[in-house]
Motif scaffolding. Structure first.
Motif, short mmCIF file in Angstrom:
data_model
loop_
_atom_site.label_atom_id
_atom_site.label_comp_id
_atom_site.label_asym_id
_atom_site.label_seq_id
_atom_site.Cartn_x
_atom_site.Cartn_y
_atom_site.Cartn_z
N PRO A 184 0.83 -1.17 -0.19
CA PRO A 184 -0.06 0.07 -0.04
C PRO A 184 0.83 1.27 -0.03
CG PRO A 184 -0.78 -1.59 1.68
CD PRO A 184 0.60 -2.10 1.30
N ILE A 185 1.99 1.20 0.45
CA ILE A 185 2.82 2.28 0.84
C ILE A 185 3.35 2.68 -0.84
CG2 ILE A 185 4.93 3.28 1.79
CD1 ILE A 185 2.49 3.06 3.67
N LYS A 186 3.86 1.67 -1.53
CA LYS A 186 4.29 1.95 -2.74
C LYS A 186 3.33 2.42 -3.68
CE LYS A 186 8.45 -0.65 -2.02
NZ LYS A 186 9.58 -1.52 -2.54
N LEU A 187 2.17 1.74 -3.60
CA LEU A 187 1.16 2.10 -4.36
C LEU A 187 0.71 3.65 -4.35
CD1 LEU A 187 -1.16 -0.83 -4.49
CD2 LEU A 187 0.39 -0.22 -6.38
N ALA A 188 0.69 4.16 -2.82
CA ALA A 188 0.26 5.31 -2.60
C ALA A 188 1.50 6.51 -3.20
CB ALA A 188 0.12 5.54 -1.18
N LEU A 189 2.63 5.88 -3.28
CA LEU A 189 3.84 6.91 -3.65
C LEU A 189 3.80 6.86 -4.89
CD1 LEU A 189 6.55 5.96 -1.09
CD2 LEU A 189 5.61 7.93 -1.22
N MET A 190 3.49 5.94 -5.83
CA MET A 190 3.49 6.03 -7.27
C MET A 190 2.27 6.76 -7.72
SD MET A 190 4.00 1.74 -7.64
CE MET A 190 3.34 1.80 -9.57
N ALA A 191 1.24 6.71 -6.79
CA ALA A 191 -0.20 7.75 -7.16
C ALA A 191 0.33 9.13 -7.11
CB ALA A 191 -1.31 7.08 -6.50
N ILE A 192 1.07 9.46 -6.35
CA ILE A 192 1.30 10.97 -6.13
C ILE A 192 2.28 11.47 -7.03
CG2 ILE A 192 0.45 11.02 -3.86
CD1 ILE A 192 3.42 11.42 -2.97
N ALA A 193 3.37 10.65 -7.62
CA ALA A 193 4.49 10.95 -8.51
C ALA A 193 4.40 11.44 -9.79
CB ALA A 193 5.43 9.89 -8.22
N ASP A 194 4.64 12.33 -10.39
CA ASP A 194 4.52 12.45 -11.87
C ASP A 194 5.30 11.51 -12.60
OD1 ASP A 194 3.34 14.95 -11.06
OD2 ASP A 194 5.19 16.20 -11.22
N GLU A 195 6.19 10.91 -12.18
CA GLU A 195 7.14 10.24 -12.73
C GLU A 195 7.48 8.91 -11.93
OE1 GLU A 195 10.12 10.63 -16.23
OE2 GLU A 195 10.96 11.21 -14.29
N VAL A 196 7.38 7.79 -12.25
CA VAL A 196 8.07 6.58 -11.53
C VAL A 196 9.19 5.87 -12.18
CG1 VAL A 196 7.53 4.35 -10.27
CG2 VAL A 196 5.70 6.05 -10.42
N ALA A 197 10.26 5.68 -11.56
CA ALA A 197 11.36 5.19 -12.19
C ALA A 197 11.50 3.97 -11.26
CB ALA A 197 12.53 6.13 -12.28
N LEU A 198 11.80 2.63 -12.13
CA LEU A 198 12.03 1.44 -11.34
C LEU A 198 13.75 1.37 -11.28
CD1 LEU A 198 11.60 -1.43 -10.21
CD2 LEU A 198 11.82 -2.32 -12.62
N VAL A 199 14.21 0.99 -9.94
CA VAL A 199 15.65 1.15 -9.77
C VAL A 199 15.73 -0.41 -9.45
CG1 VAL A 199 17.68 1.60 -8.26
CG2 VAL A 199 15.94 3.32 -8.68
N ALA A 200 16.46 -1.14 -10.50
CA ALA A 200 16.67 -2.71 -10.29
C ALA A 200 17.76 -3.14 -11.08
CB ALA A 200 15.48 -3.39 -10.92
N ASP A 201 18.76 -3.90 -10.47
CA ASP A 201 19.69 -4.57 -11.08
C ASP A 201 19.20 -5.78 -11.89
OD1 ASP A 201 19.60 -6.59 -9.11
OD2 ASP A 201 21.48 -5.78 -8.20
N HIS A 202 19.95 -6.41 -12.49
CA HIS A 202 19.61 -7.76 -13.22
C HIS A 202 19.16 -8.77 -12.33
CE1 HIS A 202 23.70 -8.61 -11.84
NE2 HIS A 202 23.56 -9.99 -12.06
N ALA A 203 19.60 -9.14 -11.20
CA ALA A 203 18.98 -10.07 -10.24
C ALA A 203 17.55 -9.93 -9.90
CB ALA A 203 19.89 -10.01 -8.93
N LYS A 204 16.92 -8.87 -10.17
CA LYS A 204 15.80 -8.76 -9.87
C LYS A 204 14.81 -9.32 -10.97
CE LYS A 204 16.37 -6.18 -6.28
NZ LYS A 204 16.44 -6.67 -4.85
N PHE A 205 15.55 -9.69 -12.02
CA PHE A 205 14.50 -10.29 -13.34
C PHE A 205 14.73 -11.90 -13.13
CE2 PHE A 205 15.27 -5.95 -14.22
CZ PHE A 205 14.25 -5.52 -14.78
N THR A 206 15.53 -12.28 -12.19
CA THR A 206 15.41 -13.58 -11.82
C THR A 206 14.95 -14.31 -10.51
OG1 THR A 206 17.60 -13.66 -11.51
CG2 THR A 206 17.22 -14.29 -13.78
N ALA A 207 14.60 -13.29 -9.59
CA ALA A 207 14.64 -13.35 -8.20
C ALA A 207 12.95 -13.70 -8.11
CB ALA A 207 14.98 -12.11 -7.39
N PRO A 208 12.68 -14.49 -7.22
CA PRO A 208 11.18 -14.77 -6.70
C PRO A 208 10.77 -13.70 -5.66
CG PRO A 208 12.38 -16.34 -5.58
CD PRO A 208 13.46 -15.73 -6.45
N ALA A 209 9.49 -13.27 -5.76
CA ALA A 209 8.85 -12.58 -4.47
C ALA A 209 7.47 -12.83 -4.74
CB ALA A 209 9.09 -10.99 -4.66
N PRO A 210 6.83 -12.80 -3.75
CA PRO A 210 5.58 -13.43 -3.34
C PRO A 210 4.28 -12.42 -3.64
CG PRO A 210 6.04 -13.06 -1.18
CD PRO A 210 7.34 -12.80 -2.13
#
Length: 69
Positions: free
Chosen positions: A39-65
């Motif tokens: 809910p916090i991240k969704l709220a922050l995304m809602a108030i931002a003019d621009e959202v930028a994902l900060v991720a390294d290559h490991a995030k594209f193979t990592a699992p998360a629930p």
């Protein structure tokens, strides 16, 4: 900070750019490690003019629930 009061406080703000961190990413979307941060991240995304994902290559193979978006 987490919880409903934090989400309410965020709603009264505005941000030009929100740098979003995610636990994982794939073709279906972005994921976080726990449901309490969603809910916090969704709220922050809602108030931002621009959202930028900060991720390294490991995030594209990592699992998360928890699907964020």
């Amino acid at each position: 900070f987490v919880g409903p009061r934090t989400v309410e406080a965020i709603a009264g703000l505005r941000a030009q750019t929100f740098l979003l961190g995610a636990a994982a990413a794939d073709e279906r979307g972005l994921y976080v490690a726990t449901d309490i941060e969603r809910p916090i991240k969704l709220a922050l995304m809602a108030i931002a003019d621009e959202v930028a994902l900060v991720a390294d290559h490991a995030k594209f193979t990592a699992p998360a629930p928890v699907l964020l978006c």
